[in-house]
Design an enzyme around this catalytic site. Structure first.
Site, PDB file in Angstrom:
ATOM      1  N   ALA A   1       0.800  -1.233   0.000  1.00 15.11           N
ATOM      2  CA  ALA A   1       0.000   0.000   0.000  1.00 15.11           C
ATOM      3  C   ALA A   1       0.830   1.280   0.000  1.00 15.11           C
ATOM      4  O   ALA A   1       0.268   2.372   0.143  1.00 15.11           O
ATOM      5  CB  ALA A   1      -1.017   0.037   1.145  1.00 15.11           C
ATOM      6  N   ALA A   2       2.148   1.166  -0.194  1.00 17.00           N
ATOM      7  CA  ALA A   2       2.953   2.395  -0.285  1.00 17.00           C
ATOM      8  C   ALA A   2       2.481   3.244  -1.472  1.00 17.00           C
ATOM      9  O   ALA A   2       2.401   4.480  -1.377  1.00 17.00           O
ATOM     10  CB  ALA A   2       4.433   2.047  -0.438  1.00 17.00           C
ATOM     11  N   GLY A   3       2.151   2.583  -2.574  1.00 19.95           N
ATOM     12  CA  GLY A   3       1.656   3.320  -3.746  1.00 19.95           C
ATOM     13  C   GLY A   3       0.311   3.972  -3.472  1.00 19.95           C
ATOM     14  O   GLY A   3       0.027   5.069  -3.979  1.00 19.95           O
ATOM     15  N   ASP A   4      -0.515   3.315  -2.684  1.00 16.07           N
ATOM     16  CA  ASP A   4      -1.820   3.896  -2.332  1.00 16.07           C
ATOM     17  C   ASP A   4      -1.624   5.129  -1.448  1.00 16.07           C
ATOM     18  O   ASP A   4      -2.287   6.161  -1.635  1.00 16.07           O
ATOM     19  CB  ASP A   4      -2.679   2.870  -1.581  1.00 16.07           C
ATOM     20  CG  ASP A   4      -2.868   1.596  -2.394  1.00 16.07           C
ATOM     21  OD1 ASP A   4      -2.905   1.685  -3.626  1.00 16.07           O
ATOM     22  OD2 ASP A   4      -2.972   0.518  -1.780  1.00 16.07           O
TER      23      ASP A   4
HETATM   24  O1  RIB Z   1      -2.025  -1.781  -2.852  1.00 13.55           O
HETATM   25  C1  RIB Z   1      -2.073  -2.692  -1.805  1.00 13.55           C
HETATM   26  C2  RIB Z   1      -3.377  -3.423  -1.820  1.00 13.55           C
HETATM   27  O2  RIB Z   1      -3.419  -4.242  -2.963  1.00 13.55           O
HETATM   28  C3  RIB Z   1      -3.578  -4.372  -0.658  1.00 13.55           C
HETATM   29  O3  RIB Z   1      -4.139  -3.763   0.465  1.00 13.55           O
HETATM   30  C4  RIB Z   1      -4.458  -5.450  -1.261  1.00 13.55           C
HETATM   31  O4  RIB Z   1      -5.768  -5.418  -0.809  1.00 13.55           O
HETATM   32  C5  RIB Z   1      -4.388  -5.226  -2.762  1.00 13.55           C
HETATM   33  O5  RIB Z   1      -5.549  -4.725  -3.220  1.00 13.55           O
END
Ligand code: RIB
Length: 307
Positions: free
Chosen positions: A252-255
């Site tokens: 989730a670093a990209g998120d």
């Molecule tokens: O970007 C990370 C996410 O990718 C995780 O939380 C997982 O759910 C996938 O969707």
């Protein structure tokens, strides 16, 4: 309250195993830790925005199972507006099965469940609430056609759109989608999947970004993990340095980066400044285990920048 940000996207429960190294095909390894954590690229972006202090609405679907119920509690705890999150009867909430190795790198398999039921009729039913936000964030864990449709609605009503082309779409991005996007934020491997150009430095990032810009007027931001990010837009190509942190889990670093980018742009910062802030948010998110545990507050992210 009118949201500043709306995330249209996936909601997953992450089933995460920590292991010293990834098993080879046919090999069984013993993990060192297991946990169930809220995740999903869309929901991760919403949680990261809310932690930064962004007034955020989530648009997406959960199943009528325990993961869905747990997730609604998470959203409430984070102060996220869930007024248009829909529960789909007889369907499971999306899940992601994740392995994290000792270096914090991951392998992820997703099963979309209710995320696969986010369709154009859902967008139509909720479009007014979605486009109330100035910035709308998209990813590709909900059906591609729905993302394209929702982006068209958002763009035609004057919203700013940010598309995280993750997971990399097997057939690339449609011209329609590319014409609706204001900021396109692939990571290095997604940039390669979209252009055929391997990104390893500023020159190759510029080549990939400029190739994308033959198809879109969007600002291209290529995420390069700990190396920071590359910007390719009308002002040329440049590198924005990343931050060094103790890494527990890069999931989730990209998120987190996309949330930081949207938050800073939404507060009137320049693209270069916003990418610098996003690098700090992305870095800090890697310091805890699980997708959302270390999503930073605004002051924590600024603290890393000023260290
Ligand atoms: O970007 C990370 C996410 O990718 C995780 O939380 C997982 O759910 C996938 O969707």
């Amino acid at each position: 309250m009118t949201p500043a940000f709306c995330v249209v996207g996936s909601i997953n429960m992450d089933l995460v195993t920590q292991v010293d190294r990834f098993p080879r095909p046919g090999e069984t390894r013993t993990g060192t830790k297991f946990g169930t954590y809220p995740g999903g690229k869309g929901a991760n972006q919403a949680v990261a925005l809310a932690r930064l202090g962004g007034n955020t609405r989530m648009a997406g679907k959960i199943g009528d199972d325990v993961f869905g119920a747990d997730y609604m509690a998470t959203f409430r705890d984070e102060g996220i507006d869930t007024s248009i999150v829909e529960t789909v009867g007889g369907t499971s909430t999306g899940v992601a099965v994740i392995e994290v190795d000792s270096g914090g790198e991951n392998h992820i398999i997703i099963v979309p469940g209710a995320n696969g039921r986010v369709d154009s009729s859902y967008i139509d039913a909720n479009v007014e609430q979605i486009v109330e936000a100035g910035y709308i964030l998209f990813q590709l864990e909900t059906p591609f056609e729905t993302v394209a449709y929702a982006m068209r609605q958002a763009s035609s009503r004057g919203c700013r759109t940010i598309l995280d082309p993750a997971p990399a779409p097997p057939h690339g991005l449609s011209r329609d989608m590319l014409s609706q996007v204001d900021y396109l934020t692939p990571n290095e491997s997604e940039a390669e999947a979209l252009t055929g150009i391997a990104v390893a430095d500023l020159d190759s990032a510029a080549a990939a970004g400029n190739e994308l810009r033959t198809r879109t007027a969007a600002g291209i931001v290529i995420k390069a993990g700990g190396h920071g990010a590359y910007i390719i837009d009308d002002d040329g190509a440049r590198h924005v340095s990343g931050y060094s942190v103790d890494i527990a889990d890069t999931t989730a670093a990209g998120d987190a980066f996309n949330a930081g980018l949207a938050f800073a742009l939404g507060h009137g910062r320049s693209l270069d400044d916003a990418v610098g802030f996003a690098n700090a948010v992305g870095a800090m998110s890697c310091t805890g285990f699980g997708a959302q545990s270390a999503m930073p507050t605004y002051s924590a992210a600024e603290g890393l920048i000023n260290e």
